[in-house]
Design a protein around this motif. Structure first.
Motif, short mmCIF file in Angstrom:
data_model
loop_
_atom_site.label_atom_id
_atom_site.label_comp_id
_atom_site.label_asym_id
_atom_site.label_seq_id
_atom_site.Cartn_x
_atom_site.Cartn_y
_atom_site.Cartn_z
N PHE A 70 0.86 -1.20 0.00
CA PHE A 70 0.00 0.00 0.00
C PHE A 70 0.89 1.24 0.00
CE2 PHE A 70 -3.27 2.52 2.67
CZ PHE A 70 -4.09 2.78 1.58
N PRO A 71 1.84 1.30 -0.95
CA PRO A 71 2.84 2.37 -0.90
C PRO A 71 2.29 3.73 -1.30
CG PRO A 71 3.10 1.12 -2.91
CD PRO A 71 2.03 0.42 -2.11
N LEU A 72 2.89 4.76 -0.75
CA LEU A 72 2.53 6.13 -1.07
C LEU A 72 3.26 6.55 -2.34
CD1 LEU A 72 0.96 8.66 -0.06
CD2 LEU A 72 3.11 9.39 1.00
N VAL A 73 2.51 6.79 -3.41
CA VAL A 73 3.12 7.23 -4.67
C VAL A 73 3.35 8.73 -4.62
CG1 VAL A 73 2.00 5.38 -5.97
CG2 VAL A 73 0.89 7.61 -5.81
N SER A 74 4.23 9.20 -5.46
CA SER A 74 4.48 10.64 -5.55
C SER A 74 3.35 11.30 -6.33
CB SER A 74 5.82 10.88 -6.25
OG SER A 74 6.07 12.26 -6.39
N ALA A 75 2.78 12.36 -5.78
CA ALA A 75 1.68 13.06 -6.44
C ALA A 75 1.65 14.50 -5.95
CB ALA A 75 0.35 12.37 -6.13
N PRO A 76 1.13 15.41 -6.76
CA PRO A 76 1.03 16.82 -6.32
C PRO A 76 -0.06 17.03 -5.28
CG PRO A 76 0.08 16.56 -8.50
CD PRO A 76 0.73 15.25 -8.16
N ARG A 77 -1.08 16.16 -5.28
CA ARG A 77 -2.15 16.30 -4.28
C ARG A 77 -2.69 14.92 -3.91
NH1 ARG A 77 -3.46 19.13 -8.53
NH2 ARG A 77 -3.17 21.02 -7.30
N TYR A 78 -3.21 14.86 -2.69
CA TYR A 78 -3.71 13.60 -2.13
C TYR A 78 -5.06 13.83 -1.47
CZ TYR A 78 1.21 12.10 -2.39
OH TYR A 78 2.49 11.79 -2.80
N LEU A 79 -5.88 12.79 -1.56
CA LEU A 79 -7.10 12.70 -0.77
C LEU A 79 -6.99 11.42 0.05
CD1 LEU A 79 -10.00 13.34 0.11
CD2 LEU A 79 -10.78 12.13 -1.96
#
Length: 323
Positions: free
Chosen positions: A109-118
Motif C-alpha cells: 500500500f505504498p505512497l506514490v508521488s503526487a502533487p495532491r492527495y485525498l
C-alpha cells in the motif's frame, strides 16, 4: 514501490514492547524495539508487519509511527468485538516489557508521488494513513484527510491530527455528523490526485464505486478482509514447478498452490491464507496465474509476474515459480 517477494522471507526476530498507550476506546499503540536497541529494518508509509502471537496465530498491523525512526516501530491495535484471537492476545498480553516476535516489514500500500492527495479513513483504517499524511505534508503536497468513525472517543489519533494539521483534517464522527459525505469528496478529486482509502469493506466499496463513476485521480486501497469471492476460472488441475528445487506438484480443484507446495516439502511463508496480507507472494517465472488476492492492482495483475499462492490459481497448464 511495492515490496518484492524476496522481502517476505525475512526471518522472525524478537522485539520488546517499549511502551503501550491507549489512544482511543479499545485501541492501543505499541512501541516496539529490539532488546539490544539496534536498528530495525527500514520501512515506508503504508507498510505493515506480522506479529507472531502464538502457534499458528499471526496478525498483520500497519506501521503508524515515524519511518525515519530506526530504533522503534509503532502499531495501533483495535480490540475487535469478535476477535479471532489476535487483537485479544495483543490487548491482554502485550504490555510494556513483554516480548513478541515479528516479521517484515512489507508494503503493498505504498505512497506514490503526487502533487495532491485525498486520504479517506474509516475507524482503525487511519493507522497506515498517519505516516502518509506526515510524508505528504513534509513534501509540500496539497492534501486533505477525511476521517470517519462511530464516535469521536473511538477514533484513534483524531485529536493529534486535527491539532497538527488544522483545516486539512476533517474528523467526522458518525454520531455527530452522520455518514461520511463521500460523493462530493471523491468527485472533487482531479486527475492529479492520488486517493488513499483504508477502512471497513463498506467504505472501500463505496469509494471504489464513486471513483469509477467520476473517473478522476488514481485510487489506492487497503482492505481488512478479502474481497467478495468470484467463481474462479481456473478450477481444474494444473502443475506447479518450484524452480529452485525442480519439484513439480499437481494442484487439484480443491487444493491451493500453497498447500500443494508445502505437502511436497517446499517451504513457503504464509499468514492470512486469504490473499490480503501479502506474506506468500512469489515471483512467476512462466505460466499465467489467475489472481484471487485482494492486493494487486489491475496493472500488476496484467503483468502476471507475481502471485499470492494461498488463494491464486492458474489459467495455463503449468506455472513455474521462484521458490
Amino acid at each position: 514501490m511495492r515490496s518484492t517477494p524476496d522481502a517476505h522471507r525475512d526471518a522472525e526476530f524478537e522485539l520488546v514492547v517499549s511502551t503501550r498507550r491507549t489512544v482511543a476506546d479499545r485501541v492501543c499503540v505499541l512501541t516496539l524495539s529490539r532488546p539490544d536497541g539496534s536498528a530495525l529494518p527500514r520501512w515506508s508509509p503504508g507498510a505493515h508487519i506480522d506479529l507472531v502471537l502464538g502457534a499458528g496465530l499471526v496478525r498483520q498491523y500497519s506501521l503508524c509511527g515515524d519511518p525515519h525512526d530506526a530504533a522503534s516501530w509503532q502499531v495501533a491495535v483495535l480490540l475487535e468485538e469478535q476477535s479471532r484471537g489476535g487483537s485479544a492476545t495483543v490487548h491482554r498480553e502485550l504490555t510494556a516489557g513483554t516480548s513478541v516476535r515479528a516479521r517484515g516489514p512489507r508494503n503493498h500500500f505504498p505512497l506514490v508521488s503526487a502533487p495532491r492527495y485525498l486520504f479517506v479513513a474509516g475507524g482503525i483504517g487511519i493507522a497506515p494513513l498517519v505516516p502518509m499524511v506526515a510524508t505528504a505534508d513534509s513534501a509540500g503536497a496539497d492534501w486533505r484527510l477525511v476521517y470517519g468513525g462511530r464516535r469521536r472517543s473511538a477514533m484513534a489519533f483524531a485529536d493529534t491530527l486535527a491539532e497538527s494539521y488544522d483545516d486539512k483534517v476533517h474528523v467526522l464522527p458518525e454520531d455527530e455528523t452522520g455518514l461520511l459525505p463521500l460523493e462530493p469528496v471523491v468527485r472533487a478529486a482531479d486527475d492529479s490526485t492520488a486517493i488513499y482509502c483504508c477502512g471497513p469493506a463498506s467504505l472501500i466499496t463505496e469509494v471504489e464505486k464513486l471513483h469509477a463513476d467520476a473517473g478522476k485521480g488514481t485510487l489506492h486501497v487497503e482492505r481488512f478482509g478479502p474481497q467478495a469471492a468470484v467463481e474462479p476460472e481456473g478450477r481444474g488441475t494444473f502443475e506447479v514447478e518450484a524452480a529452485r528445487s525442480g519439484t513439480v506438484v499437481t494442484v487439484g480443484p480443491d487444493t491451493t498452490v500453497l498447500e500443494a507446495l508445502r505437502s511436497a516439502g517446499v517451504d513457503v511463508l504464509s499468514a492470512c491464507t486469504e490473499g490480503i496480507c501479502g506474506t506468500c507472494e512469489v515471483k512467476v517465472l512462466a505460466g499465467t496465474p489467475e489472481h484471487r488476492d485482494s492486493i494487486l492492482t489491475e496493472q500488476e495483475r496484467a503483468a502476471g509476474d507475481t502471485m499470492f499462492v494461498c488463494v491464486s490459481r492458474c489459467l495455463s497448464r503449468r506455472l513455474l515459480l521462484d521458490v
